[in-house]
Design a protein around this motif. Structure first.
Motif, mmCIF file in Angstrom:
data_model
loop_
_atom_site.group_PDB
_atom_site.id
_atom_site.type_symbol
_atom_site.label_atom_id
_atom_site.label_comp_id
_atom_site.label_asym_id
_atom_site.label_seq_id
_atom_site.Cartn_x
_atom_site.Cartn_y
_atom_site.Cartn_z
ATOM 1 N N VAL A 274 -32.606 -28.081 -35.300
ATOM 2 C CA VAL A 274 -33.688 -26.711 -34.969
ATOM 3 C C VAL A 274 -32.714 -25.439 -35.608
ATOM 4 O O VAL A 274 -33.162 -24.918 -36.490
ATOM 5 C CB VAL A 274 -33.781 -26.318 -33.579
ATOM 6 C CG1 VAL A 274 -34.504 -24.997 -33.473
ATOM 7 C CG2 VAL A 274 -34.500 -27.560 -32.669
ATOM 8 N N ASP A 275 -31.529 -25.139 -34.887
ATOM 9 C CA ASP A 275 -30.656 -23.799 -35.296
ATOM 10 C C ASP A 275 -29.300 -23.995 -35.328
ATOM 11 O O ASP A 275 -28.922 -23.033 -35.089
ATOM 12 C CB ASP A 275 -31.432 -22.666 -34.580
ATOM 13 C CG ASP A 275 -31.432 -22.742 -33.068
ATOM 14 O OD1 ASP A 275 -30.961 -23.930 -32.963
ATOM 15 O OD2 ASP A 275 -31.524 -21.723 -32.631
ATOM 16 N N LEU A 276 -28.988 -25.224 -35.341
ATOM 17 C CA LEU A 276 -27.422 -25.479 -34.952
ATOM 18 C C LEU A 276 -26.744 -24.680 -35.968
ATOM 19 O O LEU A 276 -25.370 -24.331 -35.915
ATOM 20 C CB LEU A 276 -27.171 -26.873 -34.813
ATOM 21 C CG LEU A 276 -25.581 -26.997 -34.491
ATOM 22 C CD1 LEU A 276 -25.199 -26.390 -33.063
ATOM 23 C CD2 LEU A 276 -25.193 -28.427 -34.538
ATOM 24 N N LYS A 277 -27.035 -24.414 -37.432
ATOM 25 C CA LYS A 277 -26.407 -23.819 -38.479
ATOM 26 C C LYS A 277 -26.306 -22.162 -38.096
ATOM 27 O O LYS A 277 -25.318 -21.862 -38.287
ATOM 28 C CB LYS A 277 -27.301 -24.120 -39.652
ATOM 29 C CG LYS A 277 -26.712 -23.022 -40.932
ATOM 30 C CD LYS A 277 -25.509 -23.790 -41.501
ATOM 31 C CE LYS A 277 -25.119 -22.955 -42.696
ATOM 32 N NZ LYS A 277 -24.434 -21.418 -42.505
ATOM 33 N N ILE A 278 -27.177 -21.688 -37.468
ATOM 34 C CA ILE A 278 -27.179 -20.396 -36.916
ATOM 35 C C ILE A 278 -26.188 -20.089 -35.787
ATOM 36 O O ILE A 278 -25.506 -19.101 -36.071
ATOM 37 C CB ILE A 278 -28.529 -19.724 -36.627
ATOM 38 C CG1 ILE A 278 -29.744 -19.856 -38.025
ATOM 39 C CG2 ILE A 278 -28.619 -18.308 -36.091
ATOM 40 C CD1 ILE A 278 -31.178 -19.591 -37.590
ATOM 41 N N ILE A 279 -26.418 -21.215 -35.063
ATOM 42 C CA ILE A 279 -25.441 -20.932 -33.897
ATOM 43 C C ILE A 279 -24.013 -21.249 -34.255
ATOM 44 O O ILE A 279 -23.060 -20.576 -33.781
ATOM 45 C CB ILE A 279 -25.784 -22.023 -32.843
ATOM 46 C CG1 ILE A 279 -27.090 -22.075 -32.123
ATOM 47 C CG2 ILE A 279 -24.712 -22.370 -31.815
ATOM 48 C CD1 ILE A 279 -27.899 -23.156 -31.531
ATOM 49 N N ALA A 280 -23.510 -21.952 -35.334
ATOM 50 C CA ALA A 280 -22.399 -22.387 -35.881
ATOM 51 C C ALA A 280 -21.827 -20.953 -36.727
ATOM 52 O O ALA A 280 -20.584 -20.934 -36.448
ATOM 53 C CB ALA A 280 -22.635 -23.680 -36.931
ATOM 54 N N ASP A 281 -22.767 -20.479 -37.334
ATOM 55 C CA ASP A 281 -22.478 -19.151 -37.887
ATOM 56 C C ASP A 281 -22.021 -18.184 -36.920
ATOM 57 O O ASP A 281 -20.917 -17.435 -37.178
ATOM 58 C CB ASP A 281 -23.705 -18.503 -38.811
ATOM 59 C CG ASP A 281 -23.862 -19.480 -39.937
ATOM 60 O OD1 ASP A 281 -23.088 -20.430 -40.475
ATOM 61 O OD2 ASP A 281 -24.979 -19.429 -40.830
ATOM 62 N N GLU A 282 -22.596 -17.996 -35.911
ATOM 63 C CA GLU A 282 -22.580 -17.128 -34.863
ATOM 64 C C GLU A 282 -21.203 -17.465 -34.120
ATOM 65 O O GLU A 282 -20.321 -16.590 -33.700
ATOM 66 C CB GLU A 282 -23.530 -16.809 -33.654
ATOM 67 C CG GLU A 282 -23.367 -16.366 -32.619
ATOM 68 C CD GLU A 282 -23.340 -14.893 -32.800
ATOM 69 O OE1 GLU A 282 -22.915 -14.198 -31.955
ATOM 70 O OE2 GLU A 282 -24.044 -14.229 -33.951
ATOM 71 N N TYR A 283 -20.788 -18.936 -34.102
ATOM 72 C CA TYR A 283 -19.604 -19.261 -33.444
ATOM 73 C C TYR A 283 -18.445 -18.779 -34.213
ATOM 74 O O TYR A 283 -17.617 -18.267 -33.729
ATOM 75 C CB TYR A 283 -19.796 -20.874 -33.225
ATOM 76 C CG TYR A 283 -18.386 -21.361 -32.335
ATOM 77 C CD1 TYR A 283 -18.556 -21.553 -30.832
ATOM 78 C CD2 TYR A 283 -17.260 -21.636 -32.880
ATOM 79 C CE1 TYR A 283 -17.558 -21.882 -30.195
ATOM 80 C CE2 TYR A 283 -16.304 -22.093 -32.329
ATOM 81 C CZ TYR A 283 -16.264 -22.333 -30.896
ATOM 82 O OH TYR A 283 -15.210 -22.905 -30.399
#
Length: 316
Positions: A274-283
């Protein structure tokens, strides 16, 4: 944005099934082979593998995995192998029975999935448990938590971008009034969060901040130890900035003494497509460390390898 790395040339589904069968054969299980296949197949491909495996060998692949694997590695593989709606049904049912962090799991499923996905998850819940999710939430959760969670899991939101600014202004006033009165579980306040589209809620909360000076979550922080207010703030975050919510869940799961494998596994398996790339960027923005490096530092063995495969490490 998905982090899942699927090879350009995927072997035939029969070949995948044959390889998985080989992974279970002999004295020891070949965990690396399981990771190399299931860790690099999308939901549609995994569904086809489960169906073909059952047809070819007369065995349920999930039961085979359950028999062969153990501990955290078993959980991450089993959750990942499930159809996404079925996975959420399983997690929601587990949450209705558990006392720890169960409210957050139910709220995540209600507020960070699309309306259609939530509907499919509830249908999967019906099929699997012979009860409705709403029934179990009403039965197992009480008080203010039930007042909030029941309408959230019952919701079917409009998904479009249309916004009614007149409504946003009037509902911003209602929210401010109820929060000023400390009527946090009022029907009006919950109705706005539980029924309005994400676009409409964003417009209302922007109006709230413009007119009354504070971000709504600041006004919902009058008592930092109040568990219901914490859930209200998380609900707002999941409806408006889900990547911030999931980043915090991962940060707390990884950055304290002893890893919270349950939370780490849940976020990676439910968000990888879904959006783990966006979550990883935020992390990385929040912690100055890439998420895959943080996972690698905090986990070991096959569990680590499977998580890293889902988090986008092509060679994992």
């Amino acid at each position: 944005m998905s982090t899942l790395v699927v090879p350009d040339a995927v072997p035939s589904v029969f070949e995948d099934c044959e390889q998985l069968r080989k992974a279970f054969a002999g004295w020891g299980t070949n965990e690396g082979l399981i990771i190399s296949i299931l860790g690099h197949r999308n939901a549609e491909q995994r569904k086809l593998i489960r169906q073909t495996y059952a047809e070819a060998y007369g065995e349920d692949l999930l039961k085979e995995l359950d028999r062969e694997l153990t501990n955290d590695f078993e959980r991450v593989v089993l959750l990942w192998a499930l159809d996404p709606a079925d996975r959420d049904a399983f997690l929601a049912n587990e949450a209705t029975k558990k006392s720890t962090s169960r409210y957050q799991v139910l709220m995540e499923i209600a507020c960070t999935r699309s309306s259609n996905h939530l509907l499919h998850a509830k249908q999967a819940y019906h099929a699997r448990f012979k009860r409705s999710l709403e029934e179990d939430v009403a039965c197992h959760i009480t008080g203010d938590f039930s007042k909030l969670l029941f309408p959230l899991v019952s919701s079917y939101r409009y998904e479009g971008d249309e916004v009614n600014m007149t409504l946003a202004k009037s509902e911003a006033k209602i929210l401010y009034q109820k929060i000023s009165e400390k009527a946090y579980s009022s029907e009006d306040l919950i109705r706005v969060l539980a029924t309005r589209s994400r676009a409409q809620i964003n417009a209302t909360l922007n109006q709230y901040k413009n007119e009354f000076g504070n971000d709504i979550n600041k006004d919902l922080k009058t008592d930092p130890n109040d568990e219901f207010l914490a859930l209200m703030r998380t609900t707002v975050k999941c409806l408006t900035r889900p990547e911030k919510h999931f980043e915090k869940v991962l940060r707390l799961a990884i950055n304290r003494r002893g890893t919270d494998e349950g939370a780490l596994t849940r976020v990676v398996t439910t968000r990888a497509e879904v959006d783990l790339k966006i979550i990883a960027d935020e992390y990385q923005r929040r912690n100055s460390v890439p998420l895959d490096r943080a996972i690698g530092k905090d986990t070991t063995g096959d569990y680590e390898k499977m998580l890293l495969a889902l988090a986008g490490r092509a060679h994992a």
